[in-house]
Design a protein around this motif. Structure first.
Motif, PDB file in Angstrom:
ATOM      1  N   MET A 162       0.834  -1.202   0.000  1.00 41.60           N
ATOM      2  CA  MET A 162       0.000   0.000   0.000  1.00 41.60           C
ATOM      3  C   MET A 162       0.868   1.252   0.000  1.00 41.60           C
ATOM      4  O   MET A 162       1.972   1.266   0.547  1.00 41.60           O
ATOM      5  CB  MET A 162      -0.905   0.037   1.243  1.00 41.60           C
ATOM      6  N   SER A 163       0.348   2.316  -0.563  1.00 41.04           N
ATOM      7  CA  SER A 163       1.026   3.609  -0.498  1.00 41.04           C
ATOM      8  C   SER A 163       0.935   4.157   0.927  1.00 41.04           C
ATOM      9  O   SER A 163       0.175   3.652   1.766  1.00 41.04           O
ATOM     10  CB  SER A 163       0.371   4.599  -1.468  1.00 41.04           C
ATOM     11  N   VAL A 164       1.709   5.195   1.178  1.00 45.57           N
ATOM     12  CA  VAL A 164       1.638   5.849   2.490  1.00 45.57           C
ATOM     13  C   VAL A 164       0.218   6.343   2.749  1.00 45.57           C
ATOM     14  O   VAL A 164      -0.324   6.180   3.850  1.00 45.57           O
ATOM     15  CB  VAL A 164       2.641   7.026   2.559  1.00 45.57           C
ATOM     16  N   ARG A 165      -0.402   6.914   1.731  1.00 45.92           N
ATOM     17  CA  ARG A 165      -1.770   7.411   1.881  1.00 45.92           C
ATOM     18  C   ARG A 165      -2.715   6.278   2.301  1.00 45.92           C
ATOM     19  O   ARG A 165      -3.534   6.435   3.214  1.00 45.92           O
ATOM     20  CB  ARG A 165      -2.246   8.034   0.568  1.00 45.92           C
TER      21      ARG A 165
ATOM     22  N   ALA B   8      -0.477  14.205   7.923  1.00 50.68           N
ATOM     23  CA  ALA B   8       0.692  14.242   7.040  1.00 50.68           C
ATOM     24  C   ALA B   8       1.428  15.568   7.166  1.00 50.68           C
ATOM     25  O   ALA B   8       2.665  15.611   7.197  1.00 50.68           O
ATOM     26  CB  ALA B   8       0.264  14.001   5.598  1.00 50.68           C
ATOM     27  N   GLU B   9       0.679  16.677   7.267  1.00 50.93           N
ATOM     28  CA  GLU B   9       1.306  17.985   7.453  1.00 50.93           C
ATOM     29  C   GLU B   9       1.969  18.087   8.820  1.00 50.93           C
ATOM     30  O   GLU B   9       3.065  18.641   8.960  1.00 50.93           O
ATOM     31  CB  GLU B   9       0.262  19.087   7.288  1.00 50.93           C
ATOM     32  N   MET B  10       1.320  17.544   9.852  1.00 49.70           N
ATOM     33  CA  MET B  10       1.862  17.588  11.208  1.00 49.70           C
ATOM     34  C   MET B  10       3.199  16.865  11.287  1.00 49.70           C
ATOM     35  O   MET B  10       4.138  17.318  11.956  1.00 49.70           O
ATOM     36  CB  MET B  10       0.862  16.938  12.190  1.00 49.70           C
ATOM     37  N   LEU B  11       3.319  15.734  10.569  1.00 49.83           N
ATOM     38  CA  LEU B  11       4.526  14.908  10.638  1.00 49.83           C
ATOM     39  C   LEU B  11       5.510  15.193   9.500  1.00 49.83           C
ATOM     40  O   LEU B  11       6.571  14.563   9.436  1.00 49.83           O
ATOM     41  CB  LEU B  11       4.138  13.424  10.614  1.00 49.83           C
ATOM     42  N   GLY B  12       5.171  16.082   8.604  1.00 46.76           N
ATOM     43  CA  GLY B  12       6.071  16.419   7.522  1.00 46.76           C
ATOM     44  C   GLY B  12       6.237  15.315   6.496  1.00 46.76           C
ATOM     45  O   GLY B  12       7.318  15.150   5.921  1.00 46.76           O
TER      46      GLY B  12
ATOM     47  N   ALA C 244       4.733  14.957   1.261  1.00 50.65           N
ATOM     48  CA  ALA C 244       5.321  14.651  -0.051  1.00 50.65           C
ATOM     49  C   ALA C 244       5.520  13.161  -0.273  1.00 50.65           C
ATOM     50  O   ALA C 244       5.915  12.745  -1.370  1.00 50.65           O
ATOM     51  CB  ALA C 244       6.657  15.377  -0.191  1.00 50.65           C
ATOM     52  N   LEU C 245       5.238  12.350   0.752  1.00 55.44           N
ATOM     53  CA  LEU C 245       5.492  10.907   0.657  1.00 55.44           C
ATOM     54  C   LEU C 245       4.220  10.094   0.457  1.00 55.44           C
ATOM     55  O   LEU C 245       4.280   8.865   0.387  1.00 55.44           O
ATOM     56  CB  LEU C 245       6.185  10.419   1.939  1.00 55.44           C
TER      57      LEU C 245
ATOM     58  N   GLN D 208      11.407   7.914   7.948  1.00 56.99           N
ATOM     59  CA  GLN D 208      10.137   8.175   7.261  1.00 56.99           C
ATOM     60  C   GLN D 208       9.110   7.097   7.574  1.00 56.99           C
ATOM     61  O   GLN D 208       7.928   7.390   7.790  1.00 56.99           O
ATOM     62  CB  GLN D 208      10.383   8.268   5.755  1.00 56.99           C
ATOM     63  N   ARG D 209       9.551   5.835   7.610  1.00 58.56           N
ATOM     64  CA  ARG D 209       8.610   4.757   7.950  1.00 58.56           C
ATOM     65  C   ARG D 209       8.092   4.926   9.373  1.00 58.56           C
ATOM     66  O   ARG D 209       6.920   4.647   9.655  1.00 58.56           O
ATOM     67  CB  ARG D 209       9.297   3.392   7.787  1.00 58.56           C
ATOM     68  N   GLN D 210       8.972   5.389  10.272  1.00 62.26           N
ATOM     69  CA  GLN D 210       8.537   5.612  11.650  1.00 62.26           C
ATOM     70  C   GLN D 210       7.469   6.707  11.712  1.00 62.26           C
ATOM     71  O   GLN D 210       6.475   6.597  12.439  1.00 62.26           O
ATOM     72  CB  GLN D 210       9.725   6.002  12.528  1.00 62.26           C
ATOM     73  N   ARG D 211       7.644   7.758  10.927  1.00 62.34           N
ATOM     74  CA  ARG D 211       6.652   8.824  10.900  1.00 62.34           C
ATOM     75  C   ARG D 211       5.315   8.330  10.338  1.00 62.34           C
ATOM     76  O   ARG D 211       4.252   8.718  10.824  1.00 62.34           O
ATOM     77  CB  ARG D 211       7.163   9.994  10.057  1.00 62.34           C
ATOM     78  N   VAL D 212       5.383   7.469   9.335  1.00 62.19           N
ATOM     79  CA  VAL D 212       4.147   6.922   8.776  1.00 62.19           C
ATOM     80  C   VAL D 212       3.437   6.049   9.816  1.00 62.19           C
ATOM     81  O   VAL D 212       2.215   6.109   9.966  1.00 62.19           O
ATOM     82  CB  VAL D 212       4.437   6.115   7.496  1.00 62.19           C
TER      83      VAL D 212
END
Length: 376
Positions: A91-94, A119-123, A126-127, A139-143
């Motif tokens: 799956m995509s990040v979205r 997504a904006e809160m975690l920056g 764009a991913l 980045q995976r941790q933020r997702v």
């Protein structure tokens, strides 16, 4: 309300393996609580019982004042962030962020709004169209955090969420989690074996060993007043020096703790009439040793074993004549050749004393502040 209460919570696995042994803990609404301990101490199992991913053998769990032992995990409204992130690779990040919301049959507009906000809160805006395999560890941790945030749970349960990141990313994510907690005001229970995470992130620390709670309190309180040698030797790096010693409280001399050539007078925080002559464990924090004279200091000559230059500080490992090894945290400019003799100055007012047989801390006299707090 998202206060979480554990009352004698116990988990016994097949083969009579007791992973968690009557853990009692009150986690306040909106608190950042750290479960800290070595591998196998029961902290992750405790977290999984709170989440409902492990059954409870005995004891009671309440969330928001309601008993939750038999409540289905999906009905507890808790978000769990795993150590390995547990993202769906296809799956995509979205889609990863929105998956749980779609299962709850929220409207497309509501899902899109929540995903955009998080997504904006975690920056990670764009991913959103990337797959997890194309992301870095940070980045995976933020997702993974984002997937928890979009659900708007009453509490977050984090199981070693930073352990797979490198040192620089860990430091950055620690700051991000602290900021998120302040922004959201939600309850967070964070499991880690990392003392730096515990000291910098938690409002309170619960230190565990062998499935039991050993000490609970604010980080600095636990650091300054460890209840036993386990806590003293586990919290901070390098840990407290723990030296077998003898307490001499009579004979006409001032009461002192003696280890090899080191003789440390008892500070005023200890009552010599309640100690007596006996074997003890002498605790000395590495930062309470100096390479220059300080007030209330005891001078001791040591033989240099190793000098670890870390940049902002230098760790000296040295041998006490007639005794064992001791570590000192010194300034970045300190240097000494291995095998040389080095005089250090110990701040005797900061020592800790423990029972030799039980490892329990010897009682201290209450401070003036503590007496005022206790009242008449």
């Amino acid at each position: 309300m998202a206060d979480i209460r554990l009352d004698r919570l116990t988990k016994i696995f097949p083969g009579d393996v007791k992973a968690v042994d009557e853990v009692s803990l009150d986690i306040r609404d909106g608190e950042f609580m750290i479960l800290l301990g070595p591998s196998g101490c029961g902290k992750s199992t405790t977290l999984r019982m709170i989440a409902g991913l492990e059954s409870i053998t005995s004891g009671d769990l309440s969330i928001g004042g309601s008993r939750a032992n038999d409540v289905d995990p999906r009905d507890r409204n808790l978000a769990f962030v795993f150590q390995n992130y547990a993202l769906y690779p296809h799956m995509s990040v979205r889609d990863n962020l929105s998956f749980g919301l779609r299962l709850r049959r929220l409207s497309a507009a509501e899902i899109a709004s929540r995903v955009k906000e998080v997504a904006e809160m975690l920056g990670i805006g764009a991913l959103l169209d990337r797959k997890p395999g194309a992301l870095s560890g940070g980045q995976r941790q933020r997702v993974a955090l984002g997937r928890a945030l979009v659900r708007e749970p009453v509490a977050f349960l984090l199981d070693e969420p930073l352990s797979n990141l490198d040192a620089k990313l860990r430091a950055g994510m620690r700051t991000e989690l602290i900021k998120l907690h302040r922004q959201l005001g939600r309850t967070i229970v964070h499991v880690t074996h990392d003392q730096v995470e515990a000291m910098t992130m938690g409002e309170r620390i619960c230190i565990m060993k062998d499935g039991r709670v050993i000490q609970v309190g604010p980080p600095l309180e636990v650091y300054r007043n460890p209840v036993n040698t386990f806590v003293a030797g586990f919290l901070a790096s390098p840990p407290m020096n723990l030296l077998p010693a003898r307490l001499e409280a009579g004979g006409g001399e001032e009461p002192a703790a003696i280890h090899g050539s080191l003789r440390v007078p008892l500070p005023a925080t200890y009552d010599p009439s309640s100690t007596g002559d006996r074997p003890i464990v002498l605790g000395i924090r590495p930062e309470d040793l100096y390479d220059h004279p300080v007030a209330d200091a005891v001078a001791v000559d040591l033989r240099v074993i190793a000098v670890e230059v870390l940049g902002p500080e230098t760790i000296l490992v040295a041998e006490i004549p007639g005794g064992g090894e001791i570590s000192a945290r010194l300034g970045r400019s300190f240097t000494a050749p291995v095998g040389a003799w080095q005089r250090l100055h110990l701040d005797a007012s900061q020592i800790h004393l423990f029972e030799a047989d039980t490892g329990l801390a010897l009682p201290k006299r209450p401070t003036a502040a503590q007496m005022r707090k206790a009242g008449p």
